[in-house]
Design a protein around this motif. Structure first.
Motif, short mmCIF file in Angstrom:
data_model
loop_
_atom_site.label_atom_id
_atom_site.label_comp_id
_atom_site.label_asym_id
_atom_site.label_seq_id
_atom_site.Cartn_x
_atom_site.Cartn_y
_atom_site.Cartn_z
N PHE A 386 0.86 -1.18 0.00
CA PHE A 386 0.00 0.00 0.00
C PHE A 386 0.90 1.23 0.00
CE2 PHE A 386 -2.23 -3.55 1.90
CZ PHE A 386 -3.38 -3.57 1.11
N LEU A 387 0.45 2.24 -0.75
CA LEU A 387 1.35 3.38 -1.01
C LEU A 387 0.67 4.70 -0.70
CD1 LEU A 387 2.25 1.75 -4.37
CD2 LEU A 387 3.92 2.10 -2.57
N ALA A 388 1.51 5.72 -0.41
CA ALA A 388 0.93 7.03 -0.08
C ALA A 388 1.89 8.15 -0.45
CB ALA A 388 0.62 7.10 1.41
N TYR A 389 1.29 9.28 -0.81
CA TYR A 389 2.04 10.53 -0.94
C TYR A 389 1.47 11.52 0.07
CZ TYR A 389 3.75 9.14 -5.62
OH TYR A 389 4.35 8.52 -6.68
N PRO A 390 2.31 12.12 0.91
CA PRO A 390 1.82 13.21 1.76
C PRO A 390 1.72 14.48 0.90
CG PRO A 390 4.17 12.83 2.16
CD PRO A 390 3.75 11.83 1.10
N VAL A 391 0.64 15.23 1.03
CA VAL A 391 0.50 16.43 0.18
C VAL A 391 0.13 17.67 1.00
CG1 VAL A 391 0.00 15.33 -2.04
CG2 VAL A 391 -1.88 15.71 -0.43
N ARG A 392 0.59 18.81 0.50
CA ARG A 392 0.24 20.11 1.07
C ARG A 392 -0.28 21.01 -0.05
NH1 ARG A 392 1.15 20.78 6.21
NH2 ARG A 392 2.87 19.71 7.27
N PRO A 393 -0.90 22.14 0.32
CA PRO A 393 -1.35 23.07 -0.72
C PRO A 393 -0.13 23.64 -1.45
CG PRO A 393 -2.31 23.61 1.43
CD PRO A 393 -1.25 22.58 1.67
N GLY A 394 -0.14 23.51 -2.76
CA GLY A 394 0.93 24.10 -3.58
C GLY A 394 0.32 25.28 -4.34
N ILE A 395 0.69 26.49 -3.94
CA ILE A 395 0.07 27.68 -4.53
C ILE A 395 0.76 27.98 -5.87
CG2 ILE A 395 -0.66 30.07 -4.15
CD1 ILE A 395 -1.68 28.05 -2.02
N THR A 396 -0.03 28.05 -6.92
CA THR A 396 0.54 28.33 -8.24
C THR A 396 0.51 29.82 -8.53
OG1 THR A 396 -0.57 26.28 -8.88
CG2 THR A 396 0.54 27.50 -10.62
N PHE A 397 -0.70 30.39 -8.53
CA PHE A 397 -0.77 31.86 -8.63
C PHE A 397 -2.08 32.39 -8.07
CE2 PHE A 397 -2.31 30.42 -12.79
CZ PHE A 397 -3.34 31.29 -13.13
N THR A 398 -2.03 33.65 -7.65
CA THR A 398 -3.19 34.29 -7.00
C THR A 398 -4.03 35.03 -8.05
OG1 THR A 398 -1.68 36.10 -6.52
CG2 THR A 398 -2.17 34.57 -4.72
N TYR A 399 -5.30 35.27 -7.69
CA TYR A 399 -6.23 35.88 -8.66
C TYR A 399 -6.54 37.36 -8.39
CZ TYR A 399 -7.31 31.12 -10.33
OH TYR A 399 -7.24 29.85 -10.86
N LEU A 400 -6.20 37.86 -7.21
CA LEU A 400 -6.42 39.29 -6.97
C LEU A 400 -5.60 40.07 -7.99
CD1 LEU A 400 -7.47 41.58 -4.98
CD2 LEU A 400 -5.18 41.46 -3.98
N GLY A 401 -6.20 41.05 -8.64
CA GLY A 401 -5.44 41.74 -9.68
C GLY A 401 -5.93 43.14 -9.97
N THR A 402 -5.42 43.67 -11.06
CA THR A 402 -5.81 45.01 -11.51
C THR A 402 -6.94 44.85 -12.53
OG1 THR A 402 -4.20 44.91 -13.30
CG2 THR A 402 -3.47 45.91 -11.25
N ARG A 403 -7.97 45.65 -12.41
CA ARG A 403 -9.06 45.55 -13.37
C ARG A 403 -8.62 46.16 -14.71
NH1 ARG A 403 -14.35 44.27 -12.72
NH2 ARG A 403 -14.39 44.58 -10.49
N VAL A 404 -8.99 45.48 -15.80
CA VAL A 404 -8.62 45.99 -17.14
C VAL A 404 -9.85 45.97 -18.04
CG1 VAL A 404 -6.23 45.12 -17.00
CG2 VAL A 404 -8.01 43.70 -18.07
#
Ligand code: FAD
Length: 463
Positions: A386-404
């Motif tokens: 039986f196998l397992a990977y421990p995982v955590r949140p991996g943040i790629t990019f945020t969405y707060l931004g400048t309105r265009v």
């Protein structure tokens, strides 16, 4: 020291380079300021593999059509309607042209990777990956006469009444200097690498987040723009976040730390309890929710559990799975309660109904009578090891931004368009992505709005 250009581009990734090339082709003199050293140039773009563009017919590398309407429906579904329809449809329409435009800038395509991605029809893969894509764009930019400065962090912007005047930059040896320009393109990424900023919304949990990409995207340009009158868009807690190996480095672990094995097993939290349907939808439409799901669990940790029958079904990652000949042995190695993990797996196995397994479609392998259900790809976990990977949140990019607006021109807090400030890429992704994600859209946002921003900035500066 002070210098003057028609267009100043801040950032060194896909959005910045598309903007710089487009502005230069529009006849402007262009300077790119990249905060990172040359070897690390290109921010999160370095880690990318593919881009999602609409197309009406199969191409040499895409297996079939992906119409504007289908792209729009996918976007609508993954964002739950939290998108700006005018901008999103505009981006999708323009994405059709990007497939050729980006090739004209030297980038080459290759057919899709296989495995759990299921992207062969919708996404074009960069030959050699994101770094090769960037190398091609830098080469073209330099050939066209775009000036590029590395290790050039912009530390202040001079903005008056919605008009960009100058930027102050800091370089390790040359020290501080000022650049004036007729127009600005801000393409400096989100604030994902700024843990203190993330903590404002996530609290102490953010200390357990791992940042998948560049440590240079600290959101400093975004903050300056918002502080100096640009209108913000997006929910600051929304981001692209995936489950990555808990043993990954704090920053820049890239694609090799991401686990695509969720659909082949179950995911439990530190109490050995399942907490979400691991088979809700095809992986490209669901991988980006698992970071947030893990972030909501105690201590922001979870474990993907599977058995030896599926180990060759997904891409191996940097870290080997943790193995046990029995569930109890595995639980011991993960510091989980063995009785609790045994009970969770026994209940899960008992709930699995017979079906025909196929991870490329929404198959009929389902569970019955447990909460949460596993609605596709449910198979018993019963063959040791039986196998397992421990995982955590991996943040790629945020969405707060400048309105265009559709010209990629930033809007000021009073609703008026800025005279000469444009934005592209992660820094304005929240205009299109209110939440959720469909694989390959980060590069679409950067390429489409980068190209537009550069063109419009050049037009403004030359008038
Ligand atoms: C591991 C990983 C894999 C991914 N895979 C894909 C994929 O396959 N397809 C896809 O579409 N998306 C993918 N993404 C998302 C994608 O990387 C981004 O959406 C895209 O690269 C954003 O481009 P950008 O130009 O806006 O930002 P970036 O490429 O991050 O560039 C931002 C730049 O701004 C610079 N900068 C920041 N602050 C300053 C400052 N003050 N002064 C000067 N420069 C500054 C940084 O150094 C950086 O070069 C992935 C992301 C990661 C982390």
């Amino acid at each position: 020291m002070s210098s003057k250009y028609d267009v100043l581009v801040i950032g060194g990734g896909n959005a910045a380079l598309c903007a710089a090339i487009s502005a230069r082709r529009g006849g402007a003199s262009v300077l790119v300021l990249e905060g990172a050293p040359k070897f690390y140039r290109g921010g999160n773009t370095r880690h990318t593999r593919n881009m999602r563009c609409a197309h009406d017919a199969a191409t040499e590398i895409l297996t079939g059509p992906y119409t504007e309407e289908e792209f729009w429906e996918d976007l609508l579904r993954v964002t739950g309607g939290q998108t700006n329809e005018v901008l999103a449809r505009h981006m999708i329409r323009e994405s059709k042209d990007i497939l050729n435009w980006i090739v004209e800038q030297g980038v080459r395509w290759q057919p899709s990777l296989g495995g759990t991605l299921s992207l062969g029809r919708t996404n074009s893969f960069f030959l050699g990956g994101g770094r090769a894509m960037l190398n091609a764009l830098y080469l073209t930019a330099e050939r066209l006469g775009v000036a590029v400065e590395y290790d050039a962090e912009v530390i202040d912007l001079v903005i008056e009444d919605g008009m960009f005047l100058a930027a102050r930059l800091q370089r390790p040896v040359k020290g501080q200097s000022e650049v004036r320009a007729g127009a600005l393109v801000a393409a400096a990424g989100g604030f994902e690498a700024n843990i203190e900023w993330l903590k404002q919304y996530w609290g102490e949990a953010a200390d357990n987040f791992l940042i998948r990409g560049t440590p240079y995207n600290r959101g400093s340009i975004l903050k300056m723009l918002l502080d100096k009158g640009v209108q913000e868009v997006g929910d600051p807690t929304q981001c692209h976040a995936v489950a990555i190996d808990a043993r990954a480095p704090k920053f820049d672990g890239g694609i090799i730390t991401r686990h695509d094995s969720v659909v082949f097993g179950i995911v439990v939290n530190k109490h050995a309890q399942r907490f979400y349907d691991e088979g809700e939808d095809l992986w490209p439409k669901r991988y980006a929710i698992w970071g947030r799901l893990v972030a909501a669990q105690p201590d922001q940790i979870a474990y993907i559990i599977f058995d030896s029958t599926v180990v060759t079904s997904f891409m191996p990652t940097l870290f080997p799975p943790i193995a046990g000949q029995t569930i109890a042995e595995l639980a011991g190695k993960l510091a989980l309660d063995p009785a609790a993990l045994e009970q969770t797996i026994t209940e899960f196995n008992a709930a699995v109904r017979p079906g025909t397994f196929d991870h490329t479609i929404l198959d009929d392998c389902v569970t019955e009578g447990i909460t949460p259900p596993k609605t596709h790809w449910a198979r018993r976990i019963e063959t040791p090891p039986f196998l397992a990977y421990p995982v955590r949140p991996g943040i790629t990019f945020t969405y707060l931004g400048t309105r265009v607006n559709k010209e990629a021109r930033m809007l000021m807090k009073d609703g008026k368009p800025s005279a000469n400030m444009f934005a592209a890429g992660e820094i304005m992704a929240g205009n299109v992505l209110g939440k959720g994600y469909a694989a390959g859209m980060g590069m679409t946002i950067g390429s489409v709005f980068g190209r537009i921003a550069g063109r419009e900035a050049a037009k403004h500066a030359r008038n």
